[in-house]
Design a protein around this motif. Sequence first.
Motif, PDB file in Angstrom:
ATOM      1  N   GLY A   1       0.775  -1.146   0.048  1.00 42.01           N
ATOM      2  CA  GLY A   1       0.086   0.051   0.001  1.00 42.01           C
ATOM      3  C   GLY A   1       1.028   1.309   0.160  1.00 42.01           C
ATOM      4  O   GLY A   1       2.031   1.194   0.515  1.00 42.01           O
ATOM      5  N   ASP A   2       0.397   2.092  -0.657  1.00 36.02           N
ATOM      6  CA  ASP A   2       0.908   3.523  -0.702  1.00 36.02           C
ATOM      7  C   ASP A   2       1.018   4.204   0.898  1.00 36.02           C
ATOM      8  O   ASP A   2      -0.031   4.368   1.150  1.00 36.02           O
ATOM      9  CB  ASP A   2       0.361   4.422  -1.752  1.00 36.02           C
ATOM     10  CG  ASP A   2       1.067   5.760  -1.955  1.00 36.02           C
ATOM     11  OD1 ASP A   2       2.083   6.113  -1.139  1.00 36.02           O
ATOM     12  OD2 ASP A   2       0.615   6.523  -2.605  1.00 36.02           O
ATOM     13  N   PRO A   3       2.190   4.283   1.121  1.00 31.41           N
ATOM     14  CA  PRO A   3       2.010   5.159   2.619  1.00 31.41           C
ATOM     15  C   PRO A   3       1.348   6.636   2.554  1.00 31.41           C
ATOM     16  O   PRO A   3       0.805   6.900   3.494  1.00 31.41           O
ATOM     17  CB  PRO A   3       3.576   5.347   3.144  1.00 31.41           C
ATOM     18  CG  PRO A   3       4.262   4.385   2.191  1.00 31.41           C
ATOM     19  CD  PRO A   3       3.433   4.075   1.049  1.00 31.41           C
ATOM     20  N   ALA A   4       1.307   7.096   1.402  1.00 32.81           N
ATOM     21  CA  ALA A   4       0.806   8.536   1.509  1.00 32.81           C
ATOM     22  C   ALA A   4      -0.668   8.464   1.281  1.00 32.81           C
ATOM     23  O   ALA A   4      -1.490   9.319   1.205  1.00 32.81           O
ATOM     24  CB  ALA A   4       1.525   9.433   0.268  1.00 32.81           C
ATOM     25  N   ALA A   5      -1.143   7.340   0.791  1.00 28.63           N
ATOM     26  CA  ALA A   5      -2.546   7.218   0.490  1.00 28.63           C
ATOM     27  C   ALA A   5      -3.459   6.876   1.795  1.00 28.63           C
ATOM     28  O   ALA A   5      -2.744   6.593   2.766  1.00 28.63           O
ATOM     29  CB  ALA A   5      -2.859   6.043  -0.356  1.00 28.63           C
ATOM     30  N   GLY A   6      -4.807   7.374   1.643  1.00 34.27           N
ATOM     31  CA  GLY A   6      -5.406   7.180   2.987  1.00 34.27           C
ATOM     32  C   GLY A   6      -5.748   5.474   3.145  1.00 34.27           C
ATOM     33  O   GLY A   6      -5.562   4.834   2.432  1.00 34.27           O
ATOM     34  N   ALA A   7      -6.300   5.303   4.399  1.00 37.23           N
ATOM     35  CA  ALA A   7      -6.657   3.543   4.612  1.00 37.23           C
ATOM     36  C   ALA A   7      -7.794   3.343   3.556  1.00 37.23           C
ATOM     37  O   ALA A   7      -7.456   2.249   3.348  1.00 37.23           O
ATOM     38  CB  ALA A   7      -7.216   3.989   6.004  1.00 37.23           C
ATOM     39  N   GLU A   8      -8.593   4.215   3.273  1.00 37.27           N
ATOM     40  CA  GLU A   8      -9.629   3.823   2.202  1.00 37.27           C
ATOM     41  C   GLU A   8      -9.190   3.241   1.139  1.00 37.27           C
ATOM     42  O   GLU A   8      -9.737   2.175   0.592  1.00 37.27           O
ATOM     43  CB  GLU A   8     -10.626   4.928   1.968  1.00 37.27           C
ATOM     44  CG  GLU A   8     -12.020   4.393   1.373  1.00 37.27           C
ATOM     45  CD  GLU A   8     -13.283   5.338   1.356  1.00 37.27           C
ATOM     46  OE1 GLU A   8     -13.706   5.632   0.365  1.00 37.27           O
ATOM     47  OE2 GLU A   8     -13.336   6.148   2.353  1.00 37.27           O
TER      48      GLU A   8
ATOM     49  N   ALA B   1      13.702   0.116  19.289  1.00 32.12           N
ATOM     50  CA  ALA B   1      14.230  -0.772  18.120  1.00 32.12           C
ATOM     51  C   ALA B   1      12.841  -1.131  17.377  1.00 32.12           C
ATOM     52  O   ALA B   1      12.945  -1.178  16.342  1.00 32.12           O
ATOM     53  CB  ALA B   1      14.712  -2.314  18.783  1.00 32.12           C
ATOM     54  N   LYS B   2      11.587  -1.166  18.130  1.00 30.21           N
ATOM     55  CA  LYS B   2      10.444  -1.371  17.126  1.00 30.21           C
ATOM     56  C   LYS B   2      10.218  -0.300  16.416  1.00 30.21           C
ATOM     57  O   LYS B   2       9.527  -0.449  15.274  1.00 30.21           O
ATOM     58  CB  LYS B   2       9.569  -1.577  18.239  1.00 30.21           C
ATOM     59  CG  LYS B   2       8.197  -1.910  17.491  1.00 30.21           C
ATOM     60  CD  LYS B   2       7.201  -2.833  18.337  1.00 30.21           C
ATOM     61  CE  LYS B   2       6.638  -1.799  19.433  1.00 30.21           C
ATOM     62  NZ  LYS B   2       5.301  -2.727  19.875  1.00 30.21           N
ATOM     63  N   GLN B   3      10.431   1.114  16.729  1.00 34.87           N
ATOM     64  CA  GLN B   3      10.179   2.237  15.997  1.00 34.87           C
ATOM     65  C   GLN B   3      11.228   2.263  14.809  1.00 34.87           C
ATOM     66  O   GLN B   3      10.949   2.499  13.802  1.00 34.87           O
ATOM     67  CB  GLN B   3      10.420   3.492  16.799  1.00 34.87           C
ATOM     68  CG  GLN B   3      10.200   4.797  16.059  1.00 34.87           C
ATOM     69  CD  GLN B   3       8.788   4.808  15.316  1.00 34.87           C
ATOM     70  OE1 GLN B   3       7.779   4.557  15.884  1.00 34.87           O
ATOM     71  NE2 GLN B   3       8.758   4.894  13.930  1.00 34.87           N
ATOM     72  N   GLN B   4      12.347   1.613  15.123  1.00 34.95           N
ATOM     73  CA  GLN B   4      13.438   1.496  14.026  1.00 34.95           C
ATOM     74  C   GLN B   4      13.216   0.597  13.012  1.00 34.95           C
ATOM     75  O   GLN B   4      13.158   0.608  11.763  1.00 34.95           O
ATOM     76  CB  GLN B   4      15.051   1.125  14.502  1.00 34.95           C
ATOM     77  CG  GLN B   4      15.333   2.440  15.345  1.00 34.95           C
ATOM     78  CD  GLN B   4      16.411   1.947  16.138  1.00 34.95           C
ATOM     79  OE1 GLN B   4      17.148   0.756  16.072  1.00 34.95           O
ATOM     80  NE2 GLN B   4      16.797   2.649  17.306  1.00 34.95           N
ATOM     81  N   LEU B   5      12.448  -0.556  13.275  1.00 31.02           N
ATOM     82  CA  LEU B   5      11.734  -1.439  12.647  1.00 31.02           C
ATOM     83  C   LEU B   5      10.662  -0.936  11.675  1.00 31.02           C
ATOM     84  O   LEU B   5      10.699  -1.138  10.529  1.00 31.02           O
ATOM     85  CB  LEU B   5      11.335  -2.740  13.225  1.00 31.02           C
ATOM     86  CG  LEU B   5      10.480  -3.723  12.524  1.00 31.02           C
ATOM     87  CD1 LEU B   5      11.768  -4.582  11.355  1.00 31.02           C
ATOM     88  CD2 LEU B   5      10.230  -5.083  13.379  1.00 31.02           C
TER      89      LEU B   5
ATOM     90  N   PHE C   1      10.479  -0.254   7.606  1.00 25.70           N
ATOM     91  CA  PHE C   1       9.476  -1.053   6.632  1.00 25.70           C
ATOM     92  C   PHE C   1       8.895   0.254   5.649  1.00 25.70           C
ATOM     93  O   PHE C   1       8.740   0.127   4.650  1.00 25.70           O
ATOM     94  CB  PHE C   1       8.228  -1.470   7.563  1.00 25.70           C
ATOM     95  CG  PHE C   1       8.616  -2.938   8.044  1.00 25.70           C
ATOM     96  CD1 PHE C   1       9.256  -3.745   7.549  1.00 25.70           C
ATOM     97  CD2 PHE C   1       7.741  -3.232   9.272  1.00 25.70           C
ATOM     98  CE1 PHE C   1       9.461  -5.112   7.823  1.00 25.70           C
ATOM     99  CE2 PHE C   1       8.109  -4.345   9.855  1.00 25.70           C
ATOM    100  CZ  PHE C   1       8.790  -5.311   9.124  1.00 25.70           C
ATOM    101  N   ASP C   2       8.837   1.440   6.559  1.00 21.00           N
ATOM    102  CA  ASP C   2       8.217   2.688   5.880  1.00 21.00           C
ATOM    103  C   ASP C   2       9.241   2.979   4.526  1.00 21.00           C
ATOM    104  O   ASP C   2       8.750   3.490   3.584  1.00 21.00           O
ATOM    105  CB  ASP C   2       7.944   3.708   6.660  1.00 21.00           C
ATOM    106  CG  ASP C   2       6.961   3.579   7.570  1.00 21.00           C
ATOM    107  OD1 ASP C   2       6.040   2.647   7.449  1.00 21.00           O
ATOM    108  OD2 ASP C   2       6.986   4.357   8.743  1.00 21.00           O
ATOM    109  N   SER C   3      10.278   2.800   4.894  1.00 19.45           N
ATOM    110  CA  SER C   3      11.507   3.486   3.777  1.00 19.45           C
ATOM    111  C   SER C   3      11.458   2.329   2.648  1.00 19.45           C
ATOM    112  O   SER C   3      11.704   2.994   1.521  1.00 19.45           O
ATOM    113  CB  SER C   3      12.822   3.333   4.535  1.00 19.45           C
ATOM    114  OG  SER C   3      13.363   2.123   4.776  1.00 19.45           O
TER     115      SER C   3
END
Length: 565
Positions: free
Chosen positions: A213-220, A345-349, A353-355
């Motif tokens: 999914g596109d991170p910039a897109a909305g959940a819908e 560490a969880k935030q780094q993970l 994923f986001d990158s």
Amino acid sequence: MRLGSPTHRSPARRHFARLAAASAAAVLVVTGCVPQGGQDPEQTTGAGQSAGGGQGGGNGRGDDGSGEAPALADLGTSAAQDLPTDPAEDPDYAAYYEQDIAWGPCQDVEGGEELECGTLTVPMVWNDPSAGDIELALAKHGATGEPTGSLVVNPGGPGGSGVDFTASAPFIFSREVTAAYDIVGFDPRGVARSEGIECLTDEETDEYLATTGDPAAGAEENLQQGLDWMARIAEGCQQDSGELLPYLDTYSAARDMDVLRAALDSEQLDYFGYSYGTYLGATYADLYPQRVGRFVLDAALDPSSTLDEISAGQAEGFERATEAFLADCLAQGEACPFKGEVADAKQQLHSFFDSVDAEPLETADPQRPLTGSLARSAVLLLMYEDGFWPTGRDALAAAMQGDGTALLTIADLSSERQADGSYKGNGIVAINAINCLDHPGVADEDWQAEEAERLAEQFPTFGPSMGYGATVCGQWPVPPLREPAPVSAEGAGTIVVIGTTGDPATPYEWSQSLAEQLDDAVLLTFEGDGHTAYGRSGGCIEQAVDPYLLEGTVPEDGLTCSSGG
């Protein structure tokens, strides 16, 4: 960590065999075809959750504001749930129950040199045996000593191949068990070699698994992408296997197992089921309690759970497993690519994923970059087996330095993608075909949206892909067929249920619940991480279960052990 007693095979090979057997199901979990993206991983608080995985009330469906649980999706009727007669005693089914299995060499089973293979014919429509047949694929690892009977096994999924799993029997079961039993596996109806449904080409499967999914897109918009994929899969399944789709439910598969019992010349069925295999086994025991022999159900699915409860329980289970993995990683010091505390560490993970969502990583295959979806599939699979955590650390370290090759390899193991680009089995689609029949979810779309938001906020690592289960299954051409309800198997002998405290895919609470539901059961607890216990507990569970399988000695109820003793 103590690994194994003298009577058990190489732990490393056992771990690999067990993991590979369940790998196809690991990608999708329940109906996790809603792509990631569009959620804020910083939001980590949400509504409270019951131990069973639901939000609020005792049945886990939550409260719609009226003080009542919201209604589930409308149900169809299983052709195998309620039959007017016992098929084993009904002349209309005699041809099925009087079969002899013609065992012979296996043709297409990796590592199957020690196996024999055969087929079994069962009715496609259990309440209408004149409607046609299905041919099930079987495999047998013959007893290495004096055989005392047959032990039927199922590796889970749903969608896991019991034929392939049987090739792993020498690395999972003890020498004493493999000496005493013919280990018999089968591909359930619609799975792999048993008229396996075909819904996507290999190229389409590649695209499906890599879609993020596109991170910039909305959940819908991201939800719609998932719905479009489910509709595309459903259309492919309908075109190829439409006649079979209504009859892939677990009631039908359990009826098939009774035909297998008869063909093996067994008055009672001795059975070992992992994960989804516990649901299949519990269903059989409820239908045929008088035919239950020695039954072991490891890593239980709770038959009373709705689809939403299952999704929520797994979202929480994988979140806890991720934290355990990261804590273990941080304890390794410089060998760990993450720094700080577990929350850091969880935030780094999540940032990793986001990158990769935004810019897929290069791999050794120029045509197959590592996408965010593939990266998550790889990390998800690692949660199934703590013995693979060092491999996961190294793969993540390489990926965070720009090389996604190792994570792609793990993702391919998860989906059973082979080196030539083909996929072994059909677990990727069979899991949806079976789960959407077996587990209804809440029908109300507003409730689904609220629950999806809660999962994404409270369990941010994998929760964003585990919502909207009923909405996604609404694209399936067959409605759900089974009401979530406890099973009792009243009249069966003692059934052994095993739960692992750190199990991400079937949280420990589900094993507790199943053991409480069954009329006669004992619960064994493995204090450890990963999915399932027998064959990977280091001997502690095996030493309690083997005397039950071999001699009928029931383990002590409430026994708790760990790999350290």
